[in-house]
Design an enzyme around this catalytic site. Sequence first.
Site, PDB file in Angstrom:
ATOM      1  N   PHE A 483       0.861  -1.188   0.000  1.00 28.44           N
ATOM      2  CA  PHE A 483       0.000   0.000   0.000  1.00 28.44           C
ATOM      3  C   PHE A 483       0.899   1.241   0.000  1.00 28.44           C
ATOM      4  CE2 PHE A 483      -2.546  -3.337   1.993  1.00 28.44           C
ATOM      5  CZ  PHE A 483      -3.768  -3.217   1.328  1.00 28.44           C
ATOM      6  N   PHE A 488       2.813   1.384   3.959  1.00 30.15           N
ATOM      7  CA  PHE A 488       3.074   0.100   4.611  1.00 30.15           C
ATOM      8  C   PHE A 488       2.725  -1.040   3.650  1.00 30.15           C
ATOM      9  CE2 PHE A 488      -1.451   0.487   5.415  1.00 30.15           C
ATOM     10  CZ  PHE A 488      -1.921  -0.824   5.361  1.00 30.15           C
ATOM     11  N   GLU A 490       1.212  -5.147   3.854  1.00 28.57           N
ATOM     12  CA  GLU A 490       0.614  -6.199   4.683  1.00 28.57           C
ATOM     13  C   GLU A 490       1.182  -7.551   4.279  1.00 28.57           C
ATOM     14  OE1 GLU A 490      -3.714  -8.285   5.663  1.00 28.57           O
ATOM     15  OE2 GLU A 490      -3.466  -7.018   3.891  1.00 28.57           O
ATOM     16  N   ILE A 491       1.725  -8.273   5.248  1.00 29.70           N
ATOM     17  CA  ILE A 491       2.177  -9.647   5.014  1.00 29.70           C
ATOM     18  C   ILE A 491       0.989 -10.570   5.299  1.00 29.70           C
ATOM     19  CG2 ILE A 491       3.718 -11.473   5.806  1.00 29.70           C
ATOM     20  CD1 ILE A 491       5.803  -9.343   6.363  1.00 29.70           C
ATOM     21  N   VAL A 492       0.601 -11.329   4.275  1.00 27.70           N
ATOM     22  CA  VAL A 492      -0.607 -12.155   4.372  1.00 27.70           C
ATOM     23  C   VAL A 492      -0.266 -13.583   4.790  1.00 27.70           C
ATOM     24  CG1 VAL A 492      -2.690 -12.905   3.188  1.00 27.70           C
ATOM     25  CG2 VAL A 492      -1.617 -10.737   2.541  1.00 27.70           C
ATOM     26  N   CYS A 494       3.098 -16.492   5.286  1.00 27.19           N
ATOM     27  CA  CYS A 494       4.542 -16.701   5.368  1.00 27.19           C
ATOM     28  C   CYS A 494       4.765 -18.145   5.797  1.00 27.19           C
ATOM     29  CB  CYS A 494       5.182 -15.739   6.367  1.00 27.19           C
ATOM     30  SG  CYS A 494       6.944 -16.013   6.617  1.00 27.19           S
ATOM     31  N   ALA A 495       5.423 -18.934   4.957  1.00 27.76           N
ATOM     32  CA  ALA A 495       5.604 -20.351   5.290  1.00 27.76           C
ATOM     33  C   ALA A 495       6.761 -20.939   4.505  1.00 27.76           C
ATOM     34  CB  ALA A 495       4.330 -21.141   5.003  1.00 27.76           C
ATOM     35  N   VAL A 496       7.400 -21.941   5.112  1.00 23.83           N
ATOM     36  CA  VAL A 496       8.421 -22.771   4.462  1.00 23.83           C
ATOM     37  C   VAL A 496       7.988 -24.222   4.658  1.00 23.83           C
ATOM     38  CG1 VAL A 496      10.837 -23.507   4.480  1.00 23.83           C
ATOM     39  CG2 VAL A 496      10.274 -21.098   4.857  1.00 23.83           C
ATOM     40  N   GLN A 501      12.557 -26.776   6.967  1.00 21.77           N
ATOM     41  CA  GLN A 501      12.599 -25.800   8.058  1.00 21.77           C
ATOM     42  C   GLN A 501      13.860 -25.984   8.902  1.00 21.77           C
ATOM     43  OE1 GLN A 501       8.904 -25.917  10.218  1.00 21.77           O
ATOM     44  NE2 GLN A 501       7.679 -25.268   8.462  1.00 21.77           N
ATOM     45  N   VAL A 502      14.092 -25.018   9.814  1.00 25.88           N
ATOM     46  CA  VAL A 502      15.247 -24.993  10.710  1.00 25.88           C
ATOM     47  C   VAL A 502      16.560 -24.948   9.914  1.00 25.88           C
ATOM     48  CG1 VAL A 502      16.105 -25.884  12.900  1.00 25.88           C
ATOM     49  CG2 VAL A 502      13.861 -26.559  12.130  1.00 25.88           C
ATOM     50  N   GLY A 506      13.589 -19.101   6.598  1.00 22.66           N
ATOM     51  CA  GLY A 506      12.579 -18.110   6.982  1.00 22.66           C
ATOM     52  C   GLY A 506      13.195 -16.752   7.253  1.00 22.66           C
ATOM     53  N   LEU A 526       3.057  -4.729   8.299  1.00 22.55           N
ATOM     54  CA  LEU A 526       2.008  -5.100   9.250  1.00 22.55           C
ATOM     55  C   LEU A 526       1.565  -6.524   8.939  1.00 22.55           C
ATOM     56  CD1 LEU A 526      -0.266  -1.902   9.373  1.00 22.55           C
ATOM     57  CD2 LEU A 526       1.361  -2.659  11.099  1.00 22.55           C
ATOM     58  N   TYR A 532       1.276 -19.484  16.889  1.00 22.08           N
ATOM     59  CA  TYR A 532       2.449 -20.250  16.501  1.00 22.08           C
ATOM     60  C   TYR A 532       3.475 -19.399  15.746  1.00 22.08           C
ATOM     61  CZ  TYR A 532      -0.751 -24.063  17.575  1.00 22.08           C
ATOM     62  OH  TYR A 532      -1.642 -24.890  18.206  1.00 22.08           O
ATOM     63  N   ILE A 534       3.986 -15.932  16.313  1.00 19.83           N
ATOM     64  CA  ILE A 534       4.453 -14.736  17.037  1.00 19.83           C
ATOM     65  C   ILE A 534       5.959 -14.812  17.312  1.00 19.83           C
ATOM     66  CG2 ILE A 534       4.336 -13.538  19.256  1.00 19.83           C
ATOM     67  CD1 ILE A 534       1.330 -14.005  19.252  1.00 19.83           C
ATOM     68  N   ILE A 557      -6.241  -3.449   5.715  1.00 21.38           N
ATOM     69  CA  ILE A 557      -5.728  -4.800   5.907  1.00 21.38           C
ATOM     70  C   ILE A 557      -6.835  -5.741   6.371  1.00 21.38           C
ATOM     71  CG2 ILE A 557      -3.443  -3.915   6.476  1.00 21.38           C
ATOM     72  CD1 ILE A 557      -3.956  -4.590   9.380  1.00 21.38           C
ATOM     73  N   TYR A 560      -8.100 -10.820  11.300  1.00 22.45           N
ATOM     74  CA  TYR A 560      -8.246 -12.241  11.576  1.00 22.45           C
ATOM     75  C   TYR A 560      -8.565 -12.438  13.054  1.00 22.45           C
ATOM     76  CZ  TYR A 560      -5.870 -12.807   7.078  1.00 22.45           C
ATOM     77  OH  TYR A 560      -5.529 -12.753   5.755  1.00 22.45           O
TER      78      TYR A 560
END
Length: 750
Positions: A483, A488, A490-492, A494-496, A501-502, A506, A526, A532, A534, A557, A560
């Site tokens: 925007f 700003f 907006e991150i909708v 986010c995943a691997v 992972q590890v 990320g 934002l 899980y 945070i 935005i 949720y």
Amino acid sequence: MADSAGIQQGSPAIGAAGLVPAAPGAGGTEGSGAAGGSARIAVKKAQLRSSPRPKKLEKLGVYSSCKAEGACKCNGWKSQNPPPTPPRTDQQSNTVNLQEPCRSCSHTLGDHVTHLENVSEDEMNRLLGIVLDVEYLYTCVHKEEDADTKQVYFSLFKLLRKSILQMGKPMLEAQESPPFEKPSIEQGVNNFVQYKFSHLPSKERQTIMELAKMFLNQINYWQLETPSQRRQRVPNDDAAGYKANYTRWLCYCNVPQFCDSLPRYETTQIFGRTLLRSVFTVMRKQLLEQARQEKDKLPPEKRTLILTHFPKFLSMLEEEVYSHSSPIWSQDYLAGASGGQIPIHTAGEKRKASDPLPHEENKRPRVVGDIPMDLINEVMATITDPTAIPETSLLSAHSARDEAARLEERRGVIEFHVIGNSLNQKPNKRILMWLVGLQNVFSHQLPRMPKEYITRLVFDPKHKTLSLIKDGRVIGGICFRMFPSQGFTEIVFCAVTSNEQVKGYGTHLMNHLKEYHIKHEILNFLTYADEYAIGYFKKQGFSKDIKVPKAKYVGYIKDYEGATLMGCELNPSIPYTEFSVIIKKQKEIIKKLIERKQAQIRKVYPGLSCFKEGVRQIPIESIPGIRETGWKPVGKGKELRDPDQLYSTLKTILQHVKSHQNAWPFMEPVKKTEAPGYYQVIRFPMDLKTMSERLKSRYYTTRKLFMADMQRIFTNCREYNPPESEYYKCANLLEKFFYTKIKEAGLIEK
């Protein structure tokens, strides 16, 4: 390529070695013709300076003012404005002698040089050099067709004529003097190399430094297009600003290459980003085109450097040149802190010590306590040497989270691409396959999110996704919507994918996303994070303290349920993908500095022989090496360096305080039953019993710790009790007694 002749204006040869710039008035060409013109001027000056003194006086006579009696106002018969057709200077010099009458007055030319009879040979040669520069500019004025350039040549011609008449040094009269913009082009390119390539091994970094040196040399010998030519090519450009820079470039950089009586500066040292922006696009295009045309003439060792690495270098630099938020153009960016400067020198030429251009680092005041830059550079040379410092093991507790991912990206194992669906362009099969892969990763890793909702956002043209590609397939990504008007993104999602992972993917994903947004001048993220996620977002610099005003994002935005709104503010000066490398390098610098200091402290000094000669006592400070350890004489108000002596002194003071008649309220911790609400008012309680225990455990390593705890006893008492109470009075009396004992022990000034 440096041997080729007839190169077009604004297109110097690549290679930088042996380049000769085009002479003023040479029609914008360089190569053998320009070199010949420059050489002819130098030969003429050498011949004239080796001539007999009478010949030199004849040459100077036609440019000097008349000194005959009768207040003659003649300034020499060459002092008038240049005639329409310039005469040949070699014919004139052969027909002139001091007995001839001046063409402007009736006196002989000998009357014009009487003031030069006692002038030293060096001064005479300096004036003759100006004379030949005047004659050269005299020719340039008549050959030049461009009005702006002709005006500058004529102004310089008059300036040099005035210098001969007044026997002074030519000084350009201008409202501004070099440098005209900070940081300079040279400093900006140095910053660029440090910003983008400081993490590379020393061999690869040396290649980048060669490219930077080559690029800066091209600018120093680049022929700028005239203001009229630029107006035709770029009608909407800042014509006045370009003309001002063009005039400065002619006066300080271009003409002085041939008229060496004028002070000369390098283009890259006195001009900054503004001039670079005005020439970069054309310069890059012509340099690369010329390299392709003449690739067969390039020496084999230069071919890969110029044809492969140079285009990539210019593309990356172009982004920083035209970006509004690039940190390399900030005056606060200290490239020297993470490595040395790139030494840029013109071929076969060294700057004189008398040149007045100061470097910024010389003007910057040194902060007391700063570590000398020589020492920093010495340590940097150690830690950047791959043989001197082993790579951190990826299994080490000290390795960064994204180190493995960064190494894989460097080796080409993984790639990052910002992709999105488009309704205007023809579908790209590979991008569509990646979008499908992203939809599958998000659906699998975010099972509580409806699959149809994920699909709609991933394929929505308003959303983009930073995709992580490994072996040609998608293994992770960050879906976001920008925007720009609200400042700003907006991150909708986010995943691997779970089996990848590890590995630091990320963190590296988020760092790439940050750098992408810095380039697009959006500095706030934002996102709504579930319970899980945070922890992950906190590690990436997100917090619940939102910096974006609520009015900016409400209604924009997606909200949720059961999720926490988190934000992240970006710093445009931080290279996020290399940040952990920079921190690691800084840690190594500190470590090496500590090791050097420890080596000095551990130095073994010879024993004292004075006691064998009958000396009974010596000052402690005279012991060799004692001051190198940091020891200082104990004076009033100074710390006791000996721990046992400090313990003994503090123990004595505490015993005196505990024995005082007013110490009874403070002997033990306050009981809650005796003082209701005490621990709600007093956050940091203290008492004499606790201090005795701390003293016994050797907690008080300095007098300040001891005095702070004692003062807290008195402060707490006065804060909780009213002034008229007995406790309040006891605190005041005991405090006075305590400070008396402290002074008697020499721990504070009396």
